[in-house]
Design a protein around this motif. Sequence first.
Motif, short mmCIF file in Angstrom:
data_model
loop_
_atom_site.label_atom_id
_atom_site.label_comp_id
_atom_site.label_asym_id
_atom_site.label_seq_id
_atom_site.Cartn_x
_atom_site.Cartn_y
_atom_site.Cartn_z
N UNK A 48 -6.03 -17.39 -1.67
CA UNK A 48 -5.40 -18.01 -2.82
C UNK A 48 -5.89 -17.50 -4.16
N UNK A 49 -6.80 -16.54 -4.16
CA UNK A 49 -7.31 -16.01 -5.43
C UNK A 49 -6.22 -15.22 -6.14
N UNK A 50 -6.26 -15.25 -7.46
CA UNK A 50 -5.27 -14.58 -8.29
C UNK A 50 -5.98 -13.79 -9.40
N UNK B 227 -3.49 1.95 -12.97
CA UNK B 227 -2.44 1.39 -13.83
C UNK B 227 -1.43 0.59 -13.03
N UNK B 228 -1.02 1.12 -11.88
CA UNK B 228 -0.08 0.39 -11.03
C UNK B 228 -0.65 -0.94 -10.56
N UNK C 249 0.83 -1.20 0.00
CA UNK C 249 0.00 0.00 0.00
C UNK C 249 0.87 1.25 0.00
N UNK C 250 1.88 1.27 0.82
CA UNK C 250 2.78 2.43 0.87
C UNK C 250 3.49 2.62 -0.47
N UNK D 248 0.81 -8.62 -10.76
CA UNK D 248 0.07 -9.81 -10.34
C UNK D 248 -0.02 -9.89 -8.82
N UNK D 249 1.00 -9.37 -8.14
CA UNK D 249 0.98 -9.39 -6.67
C UNK D 249 -0.14 -8.49 -6.14
N UNK D 250 -0.23 -7.27 -6.66
CA UNK D 250 -1.28 -6.36 -6.22
C UNK D 250 -2.66 -6.90 -6.55
#
Length: 211
Positions: free
Chosen positions: A130-132, A111-112, A60-61, A117-119
Amino acid sequence: DPNDPTPTPMGELPPPVPGYDPAFSCGTDTVLSSEFRRLAKVQYVNSVREFLSTLSTANLDTVLAGVQTGLERIPDDGVDGRELVQRNLHDNRVLPAHVNGVFDVSVGLAEQLAASDIYVGELAKVCGAGSTRASLSQATCLDTFIAHYAKKALRRPATTAEVADFKAAYTKDGLAFLLGTLLLQPRFYYRIEIDGTLVSGTEGQDATYRL
């Protein structure tokens, strides 16, 4: 002193956003009554943090640091003593710099977030552990995802028609567009004071609505 009617100086406004040519102009000398009251800057930043509360603190930061320029373009609020007496926390003016800053922040965040994929995985946690990104291709997860974040953006549950519009936006233009659309909802940046049922006898500028 909250009883002192002398306004606190606003200071210089940030330079205009390069490339933007707002289709409106607004004076700074007259504040008209309105059914919309924008959030104070600190309230807006806190709302963005809450919208992204499924992200880890570190992520978040990092995301907010990436839109710091846009946040800095939003003017700081001056406070008028008379408004403090009336329980209003800020000057409530809406300038092109406010609009441009919020647009910059919303687009930059969208956009970020969509590019990582992590965000996206952290945002998709609302569908279950576990959702992606791939989970959003499932109708049940997409419905849950949109209902969750639309409620934050609209500050109320989305209607069936609104959910359908958000799903169409995602299907046609992708996740970044969906997130940008949510973050740019007027209800996310403005407090709309005409919801509910009008209380009889309070018509006019000081109308009261029963929620």
